[in-house]
Write an enzyme that holds these catalytic residues in place. Structure first.
Site, PDB file in Angstrom:
ATOM      1  N   LYS A   1      39.881  32.455  97.506  1.00 25.05           N
ATOM      2  CA  LYS A   1      40.737  32.017  96.393  1.00 25.05           C
ATOM      3  C   LYS A   1      39.943  32.231  95.105  1.00 25.05           C
ATOM      4  O   LYS A   1      39.108  31.415  94.724  1.00 25.05           O
ATOM      5  CB  LYS A   1      41.071  30.534  96.579  1.00 25.05           C
ATOM      6  CG  LYS A   1      42.369  30.080  95.965  1.00 25.05           C
ATOM      7  CD  LYS A   1      42.493  30.243  94.475  1.00 25.05           C
ATOM      8  CE  LYS A   1      41.760  29.233  93.655  1.00 25.05           C
ATOM      9  NZ  LYS A   1      41.839  29.521  92.202  1.00 25.05           N
TER      10      LYS A   1
ATOM     11  N   GLU B   1      41.992  31.786  88.902  1.00 25.58           N
ATOM     12  CA  GLU B   1      43.324  32.289  88.518  1.00 25.58           C
ATOM     13  C   GLU B   1      43.268  33.215  87.315  1.00 25.58           C
ATOM     14  O   GLU B   1      44.200  33.983  87.087  1.00 25.58           O
ATOM     15  CB  GLU B   1      44.296  31.129  88.263  1.00 25.58           C
ATOM     16  CG  GLU B   1      43.788  29.995  87.395  1.00 25.58           C
ATOM     17  CD  GLU B   1      43.016  28.922  88.172  1.00 25.58           C
ATOM     18  OE1 GLU B   1      42.043  29.268  88.886  1.00 25.58           O
ATOM     19  OE2 GLU B   1      43.366  27.744  88.049  1.00 25.58           O
TER      20      GLU B   1
ATOM     21  N   GLY C   1      31.659  26.482  91.034  1.00 27.16           N
ATOM     22  CA  GLY C   1      32.435  26.079  89.860  1.00 27.16           C
ATOM     23  C   GLY C   1      31.848  24.829  89.254  1.00 27.16           C
ATOM     24  O   GLY C   1      30.643  24.568  89.378  1.00 27.16           O
TER      25      GLY C   1
ATOM     26  N   GLY D   1      33.722  20.408  92.140  1.00 34.13           N
ATOM     27  CA  GLY D   1      32.903  20.413  93.364  1.00 34.13           C
ATOM     28  C   GLY D   1      32.989  19.080  94.089  1.00 34.13           C
ATOM     29  O   GLY D   1      33.094  19.020  95.320  1.00 34.13           O
TER      30      GLY D   1
ATOM     31  N   GLU E   1      27.903  25.477  94.802  1.00 35.55           N
ATOM     32  CA  GLU E   1      27.015  25.879  93.705  1.00 35.55           C
ATOM     33  C   GLU E   1      27.692  25.450  92.417  1.00 35.55           C
ATOM     34  O   GLU E   1      28.751  25.954  92.057  1.00 35.55           O
ATOM     35  CB  GLU E   1      26.734  27.375  93.699  1.00 35.55           C
ATOM     36  CG  GLU E   1      25.572  27.669  92.752  1.00 35.55           C
ATOM     37  CD  GLU E   1      25.366  29.137  92.441  1.00 35.55           C
ATOM     38  OE1 GLU E   1      25.798  29.981  93.234  1.00 35.55           O
ATOM     39  OE2 GLU E   1      24.803  29.425  91.373  1.00 35.55           O
TER      40      GLU E   1
ATOM     41  N   CYS F   1      25.872  29.843  84.998  1.00 34.24           N
ATOM     42  CA  CYS F   1      25.394  28.569  85.548  1.00 34.24           C
ATOM     43  C   CYS F   1      23.872  28.468  85.495  1.00 34.24           C
ATOM     44  O   CYS F   1      23.336  27.384  85.381  1.00 34.24           O
ATOM     45  CB  CYS F   1      25.918  28.352  86.959  1.00 34.24           C
ATOM     46  SG  CYS F   1      25.569  29.719  88.056  1.00 34.24           S
TER      47      CYS F   1
ATOM     48  N   GLU G   1      26.624  20.139  80.385  1.00 33.51           N
ATOM     49  CA  GLU G   1      26.717  21.596  80.480  1.00 33.51           C
ATOM     50  C   GLU G   1      27.762  22.084  79.473  1.00 33.51           C
ATOM     51  O   GLU G   1      28.931  21.708  79.555  1.00 33.51           O
ATOM     52  CB  GLU G   1      27.124  22.016  81.898  1.00 33.51           C
ATOM     53  CG  GLU G   1      27.143  23.526  82.055  1.00 33.51           C
ATOM     54  CD  GLU G   1      27.534  23.989  83.456  1.00 33.51           C
ATOM     55  OE1 GLU G   1      28.560  23.534  83.982  1.00 33.51           O
ATOM     56  OE2 GLU G   1      26.795  24.824  84.018  1.00 33.51           O
TER      57      GLU G   1
HETATM   58  O1  TXE Z   1      35.891  25.565  86.541  1.00 37.68           O
HETATM   59  P1  TXE Z   1      36.558  25.037  87.853  1.00 37.68           P
HETATM   60  P2  TXE Z   1      36.614  25.857  85.145  1.00 37.68           P
HETATM   61  C1  TXE Z   1      31.676  24.922  84.787  1.00 37.68           C
HETATM   62  C2  TXE Z   1      31.468  25.128  83.303  1.00 37.68           C
HETATM   63  C3  TXE Z   1      32.843  25.191  82.763  1.00 37.68           C
HETATM   64  C4  TXE Z   1      33.540  24.197  83.641  1.00 37.68           C
HETATM   65  C5  TXE Z   1      35.018  24.349  83.735  1.00 37.68           C
HETATM   66  O2  TXE Z   1      30.803  24.012  82.770  1.00 37.68           O
HETATM   67  O3  TXE Z   1      32.935  24.801  81.423  1.00 37.68           O
HETATM   68  O4  TXE Z   1      32.970  24.403  84.907  1.00 37.68           O
HETATM   69  O5  TXE Z   1      35.376  25.673  84.161  1.00 37.68           O
HETATM   70  C6  TXE Z   1      39.066  26.346  91.438  1.00 37.68           C
HETATM   71  N1  TXE Z   1      40.318  22.267  94.297  1.00 37.68           N
HETATM   72  N2  TXE Z   1      31.596  26.135  85.569  1.00 37.68           N
HETATM   73  O6  TXE Z   1      37.614  24.842  84.785  1.00 37.68           O
HETATM   74  O7  TXE Z   1      37.807  24.304  87.539  1.00 37.68           O
HETATM   75  C7  TXE Z   1      39.469  27.249  90.303  1.00 37.68           C
HETATM   76  O8  TXE Z   1      40.752  27.791  90.553  1.00 37.68           O
HETATM   77  C8  TXE Z   1      39.817  23.461  94.656  1.00 37.68           C
HETATM   78  C9  TXE Z   1      30.358  26.373  86.237  1.00 37.68           C
HETATM   79  O9  TXE Z   1      37.096  27.228  85.214  1.00 37.68           O
HETATM   80  O10 TXE Z   1      35.479  24.363  88.610  1.00 37.68           O
HETATM   81  C10 TXE Z   1      38.388  28.293  90.354  1.00 37.68           C
HETATM   82  O11 TXE Z   1      38.682  29.226  91.410  1.00 37.68           O
HETATM   83  N3  TXE Z   1      39.558  24.438  93.787  1.00 37.68           N
HETATM   84  C11 TXE Z   1      30.383  27.511  87.131  1.00 37.68           C
HETATM   85  C12 TXE Z   1      37.151  27.465  90.715  1.00 37.68           C
HETATM   86  O12 TXE Z   1      37.663  26.278  91.312  1.00 37.68           O
HETATM   87  C13 TXE Z   1      39.785  24.206  92.478  1.00 37.68           C
HETATM   88  C14 TXE Z   1      31.386  28.541  87.024  1.00 37.68           C
HETATM   89  C15 TXE Z   1      36.262  27.089  89.552  1.00 37.68           C
HETATM   90  O13 TXE Z   1      37.014  26.401  88.584  1.00 37.68           O
HETATM   91  C16 TXE Z   1      40.307  22.977  92.034  1.00 37.68           C
HETATM   92  C17 TXE Z   1      32.593  28.158  86.344  1.00 37.68           C
HETATM   93  C18 TXE Z   1      40.572  21.979  93.004  1.00 37.68           C
HETATM   94  N4  TXE Z   1      41.045  20.763  92.671  1.00 37.68           N
HETATM   95  C19 TXE Z   1      32.642  26.995  85.640  1.00 37.68           C
HETATM   96  N5  TXE Z   1      40.412  23.040  90.685  1.00 37.68           N
HETATM   97  C20 TXE Z   1      29.163  27.947  87.855  1.00 37.68           C
HETATM   98  N6  TXE Z   1      28.471  27.056  88.566  1.00 37.68           N
HETATM   99  O14 TXE Z   1      28.841  29.129  87.827  1.00 37.68           O
HETATM  100  C21 TXE Z   1      39.979  24.249  90.301  1.00 37.68           C
HETATM  101  N7  TXE Z   1      39.605  24.974  91.386  1.00 37.68           N
END
Ligand code: TXE
Length: 499
Positions: free
Chosen positions: A188, A191, A241, A246, A263, A297, A395
């Protein structure tokens, strides 16, 4: 193709994708579509399907069947390796197409995107070897009448949830290892950056991966990401994410006690000692926060610098920041592209305002970077940052660097470790003893000495503390996707228990 001499343009129309299940493209039917606009150019570049929970159920069922009938896990490692090598060649053959889509959807510079696609192919090549190297253990010391075996088996169906900052590279740090272990996958992607994940499904299929082993379902995280994490027939979730999501993935996974690899976020220190090569260290610090516009990250967002050289070093960093080339991601000379979404842009600008409000000293940047079509942020540096300020601890995920100073080695280590995160850290010094002492004391999954944001499939990645659990890549990355089984084999006649 020479990336620097090529002319890259935004295609005239948005490219439309179905989703990919059981070895074939599935059409949207009456499902709604999501349109993705390039964050740099403001025009639609891709359209992807908003799948439903029923689509997740179907894809998980397909992946379950493909796992249970052993069409993939039953093959010799050498045959799995051969598919992974063909996939690497398939990625290399389509590098321009993949890089352009990646740059358009994420806003990252085209040269960087191309490097990440080629880097992904390189990981597939490494993991091919890992498919053959994976093995267990034998205990031949249990006496003449017993042999003990420890075998590794694929964990099963893996749900793979990936983010938008490195859509193809983060995917490539996981998929070939999961496949090397013999598992099947429901992927997945974010989006907003789904295109290259969908194309990987086609590339894997063309490389001879059996149908149903790698499936991609697109759509919203809160709907289908959540459904995947909750699913009772998924054996493991690999999530990359935010720390907040997480945590919810971990809770959602509790229903069937599936294994979870996470991660998550980081607030990574760049510790600069007075004896470092200051010019090189400043270059590394600027790269570490401007790479991918700070949406990284492992980006080094906290500069922790020795007080005796702090003023000199701050000036060096500011001078280099001013020379970072910001602009159109499709210009091969661009080093820093657009911010991925309006929401992320607002978050970054909000933190910049908080920094000003909370009394940090603005050294450079501090504003949006002007653009008629997209969202960009100037590289920004705040000095005199104290631990109570939100910019010091949260962050930001943008090109915003904070500076704090230290006088003693112990103080440097205390500041470096003063975070809920533990993803990465960099140390800059010409003293080997100091570097060694520091890397041992820093609580982070990845440490760089006199360099930053290096990677390669040989070394594992993952976080300490609230930056996550588990490890990806390297031989550790394959083992992560296995279950360990202990088998006792009795030899000769049994001593009767019943007389
Ligand atoms: O991340 P999300 P977002 C951090 C960074 C950023 C913040 C928000 O600080 O500002 O996260 O970014 C899926 N159940 N990082 O909102 O929401 C979502 O569709 C299952 C750090 O984009 O964590 C996407 O595929 N899945 C980071 C993925 O989770 C869900 C990289 C990441 O999105 C979900 C990106 C749910 N309830 C953002 N909600 C890193 N560690 O590299 C969302 N997703």
């Amino acid at each position: 193709m020479d990336v620097n001499s090529a002319v890259w343009t935004v295609p005239a129309s948005a490219r439309e994708f179905g989703f990919f299940v059981d070895g074939q493209w599935a059409e949207a039917g009456d499902r709604p579509m999501s349109e993705r606009k390039s964050p740099a150019h403001g025009v639609a570049v891709t359209r992807t399907v908003r799948c439903t929970r029923a689509d997740i159920d179907h894809a998980v069922g397909v992946a379950r069947t493909a796992f249970e009938d052993r069409r993939w896990s039953g093959l010799p490692g050498g045959e799995r390796a051969s598919v992974l090598l063909k996939a690497a060649a398939g990625i290399r053959a389509r590098v321009e197409e993949l890089a352009l889509l990646e740059s358009l959807e994420s806003g990252k510079p085209i040269g960087q995107a191309r490097g990440e696609i080629e880097g992904g192919a390189n990981i597939f090549e490494y993991a091919a070897g890992a498919a053959r190297a994976l093995h267990g253990d034998a205990f031949n010391n249990l006496g003449d009448k017993m042999l003990g075996l420890v075998t590794r088996e694929p964990i099963g169906v893996v749900g793979l949830i990936t983010p938008w900052n490195f859509p193809f590279f983060i995917l490539s740090e996981r998929v070939p290892f999961i496949l090397a272990a013999g598992c099947t996958i429901v992927s997945k992607p974010s989006e907003v950056t789904s295109a290259t994940t969908l194309l990987l499904a086609e590339i894997l299929s063309d490389a001879g991966l059996p149908d149903g082993v790698f499936n991609v379902v697109t759509g919203s995280g809160s709907e289908i990401g959540q459904a995947l994490a909750e699913h009772a027939d998924v054996d493991m979730i690999s999530f990359t994410g935010s720390t907040a999501v997480g945590r919810s993935v971990l809770l959602a996974s509790a229903g069937n006690f599936k294994k979870v690899g996470l991660e998550l976020g980081g607030k990574n220190p760049q510790v600069v000692f007075a004896d470092a090569n200051l010019d090189e260290a400043a270059d590394g610090v600027v790269f570490g926060i401007c790479f991918n516009a700070g949406q990284c990250c492992v980006g080094g967002s906290r500069l922790v610098v020795e007080k005796s050289i702090a003023a000199e070093f701050e000036a060096l960093v500011a001078a280099k920041m001013a020379r970072v080339r910001i602009g159109d991601p499709l210009d091969p000379n661009t080093q820093m592209g657009a911010i991925v979404t309006a929401a992320q842009n607002a978050t970054i600008l909000g933190y910049i305002e908080a920094g000003k409000r909370e009394g940090a000293r603005l050294v450079c940047g501090g504003e949006a970077y002007p653009s008629d079509t997209g969202q960009f942020v100037q590289p920004t540096v705040f000095a005199d940052v104290t631990r109570e300020m939100s910019i010091a601890s949260e962050e930001i995920f943008g090109p915003v660097l904070t500076i704090s100073t230290f006088e003693t080695f112990d103080e440097a280590m205390a500041i470096a470790n003063d975070t809920i995160y533990g993803l990465a850290a960099s140390i800059w010094t010409s003293n080997l003893d100091k570097a060694t002492d520091a890397f041992r004391r820093i609580r982070a999954g990845r440490v760089w000495v006199n360099t930053t944001i290096n990677n390669g499939p040989e070394l594992p990645l993952g976080g300490f503390k609230q930056s996550g659990t588990g490890r990806e890549a390297g031989i550790y990355g394959v083992e992560e996707y296995t279950e360990v089984k202990a088998t006792h084999i009795a030899l000769g006649r049994r001593e009767p228990w019943v007389s």
